[in-house]
Design a protein around this motif. Structure first.
Motif, PDB file in Angstrom:
ATOM      1  N   ALA A  86       0.906  -1.101  -0.193  1.00 50.53           N
ATOM      2  CA  ALA A  86       0.000   0.026  -0.093  1.00 50.53           C
ATOM      3  C   ALA A  86       1.019   1.284  -0.211  1.00 50.53           C
ATOM      4  N   ASN A  87       1.997   1.155   0.725  1.00 48.13           N
ATOM      5  CA  ASN A  87       2.839   2.476   0.720  1.00 48.13           C
ATOM      6  C   ASN A  87       3.480   2.641  -0.534  1.00 48.13           C
ATOM      7  N   LEU A  88       3.905   1.447  -1.161  1.00 46.06           N
ATOM      8  CA  LEU A  88       4.456   1.292  -2.482  1.00 46.06           C
ATOM      9  C   LEU A  88       3.541   1.721  -3.526  1.00 46.06           C
ATOM     10  N   ALA A  89       2.520   1.458  -3.293  1.00 48.02           N
ATOM     11  CA  ALA A  89       1.281   2.172  -4.468  1.00 48.02           C
ATOM     12  C   ALA A  89       1.212   3.541  -4.330  1.00 48.02           C
ATOM     13  N   ASN A  90       1.193   3.855  -3.006  1.00 43.10           N
ATOM     14  CA  ASN A  90       0.990   5.681  -2.643  1.00 43.10           C
ATOM     15  C   ASN A  90       2.109   6.378  -3.270  1.00 43.10           C
ATOM     16  N   CYS A  91       3.424   5.657  -3.274  1.00 42.77           N
ATOM     17  CA  CYS A  91       4.702   6.267  -3.714  1.00 42.77           C
ATOM     18  C   CYS A  91       4.528   6.501  -5.266  1.00 42.77           C
ATOM     19  N   LEU A  92       3.958   5.192  -5.696  1.00 46.77           N
ATOM     20  CA  LEU A  92       3.966   5.114  -7.386  1.00 46.77           C
ATOM     21  C   LEU A  92       2.897   6.245  -7.866  1.00 46.77           C
ATOM     22  N   ASP A  93       1.769   6.481  -6.980  1.00 51.84           N
ATOM     23  CA  ASP A  93       1.109   7.445  -7.148  1.00 51.84           C
ATOM     24  C   ASP A  93       1.635   9.033  -7.256  1.00 51.84           C
ATOM     25  N   ALA A  94       2.335   9.168  -6.281  1.00 45.75           N
ATOM     26  CA  ALA A  94       3.083  10.572  -6.247  1.00 45.75           C
ATOM     27  C   ALA A  94       3.927  10.577  -7.420  1.00 45.75           C
ATOM     28  N   LEU A  95       4.649   9.701  -7.981  1.00 42.09           N
ATOM     29  CA  LEU A  95       5.336   9.743  -8.906  1.00 42.09           C
ATOM     30  C   LEU A  95       4.781   9.669 -10.117  1.00 42.09           C
ATOM     31  N   GLY A  96       3.531   9.637 -10.460  1.00 45.90           N
ATOM     32  CA  GLY A  96       2.445   9.636 -11.575  1.00 45.90           C
ATOM     33  C   GLY A  96       2.716   8.455 -12.192  1.00 45.90           C
ATOM     34  N   ARG A  97       3.007   7.278 -11.647  1.00 46.21           N
ATOM     35  CA  ARG A  97       3.041   5.974 -12.029  1.00 46.21           C
ATOM     36  C   ARG A  97       1.707   4.892 -11.854  1.00 46.21           C
ATOM     37  N   ASP A  98       0.639   5.803 -12.444  1.00 44.87           N
ATOM     38  CA  ASP A  98      -0.680   5.267 -11.899  1.00 44.87           C
ATOM     39  C   ASP A  98      -0.906   3.660 -12.446  1.00 44.87           C
ATOM     40  N   ALA A  99      -0.511   3.484 -13.461  1.00 45.81           N
ATOM     41  CA  ALA A  99      -0.784   2.070 -13.977  1.00 45.81           C
ATOM     42  C   ALA A  99      -0.074   0.893 -12.887  1.00 45.81           C
ATOM     43  N   GLU A 100       1.189   1.172 -12.717  1.00 39.73           N
ATOM     44  CA  GLU A 100       1.742   0.457 -11.647  1.00 39.73           C
ATOM     45  C   GLU A 100       1.175   0.150 -10.189  1.00 39.73           C
ATOM     46  N   ALA A 101       0.608   1.646  -9.934  1.00 42.71           N
ATOM     47  CA  ALA A 101      -0.050   1.573  -8.386  1.00 42.71           C
ATOM     48  C   ALA A 101      -1.454   0.861  -8.585  1.00 42.71           C
TER      49      ALA A 101
END
Length: 195
Positions: A86-101
């Motif tokens: 979940a923390n990793l998904a939030n980080c990916l969101d912050a980086l604009g890597r939405d598909a990975e999140a």
């Protein structure tokens, strides 16, 4: 290597000083003391601190290391693995890597459904996070189906119609219906009825 970067960051992030002290990291050491679960949680704390300090690029490496170590050494501790994901998904969101999140959020939701059932509050919360990712990627049909068919009935049944999360899901469903560019007049009427 990613681990070398984790150790470098460990000594430079002010928000980790309390965690370093609690875990017995001595002045001048480069990383967490020992190799137990407390050290593992320290790496997770570091990743969270970096993410919350608006340093998501650095947090990403730390959280990836944390997830890999959790999977390798504590594969039986699914709750912590889901937390790191979940923390990793939030980080990916912050980086604009939405598909990975989105991939991570799908996995988290599926594991919660399998282990806790669809009506558990943690599962409903994970489903709500999945909805946020689906909305970001404008996957309107999937958003609507997940909210209407799974989350809203489960939230009403287990949490009650007046619970904050149930109301949030209700509101999300109405907004998703209205935001869908392929909505019909009947869809708009449904959205108004929901609100």
């Amino acid at each position: 290597s990613k681990m070398a970067e984790v150790l470098r960051l460990w000594s430079t992030v002010p928000r980790c000083s309390a965690a370093r002290a609690r875990m017995g990291v001595l002045e001048g050491q480069r990383g967490p003391a020992g190799d137990g679960l407390e050290s593992m949680r320290g790496v997770e704390i570091l990743g969270g601190a970096l993410r919350m300090s608006s340093r998501p690029e650095e947090a990403l490496s730390v959280l990836e290391v944390s997830l890999a170590l959790h999977r390798r050494y504590w594969s039986h501790d699914e709750e912590n693995i889901l937390s790191v994901q979940a923390n990793l998904a939030n980080c990916l969101d912050a980086l604009g890597r939405d598909a990975e999140a989105l991939v991570l959020r799908r996995e988290i939701f599926a594991r919660r459904v399998a282990t806790l059932g669809v009506s558990h509050a943690e599962t409903i919360g994970s489903g709500s996070n999945l909805v946020a990712s689906l909305i970001t990627l404008a996957l309107w049909d999937e958003v609507t189906a997940l909210l209407r068919d799974q989350l809203l009935p489960a939230a009403r049944r287990s949490l009650g119609a007046d619970h904050d999360l149930t109301l949030k899901i209700n509101h999300s469903l109405a907004n998703a219906i209205r935001a869908n560019p392929e909505r019909t007049r009947d869809d708009l009427l449904e959205a108004e009825t929901i609100l």
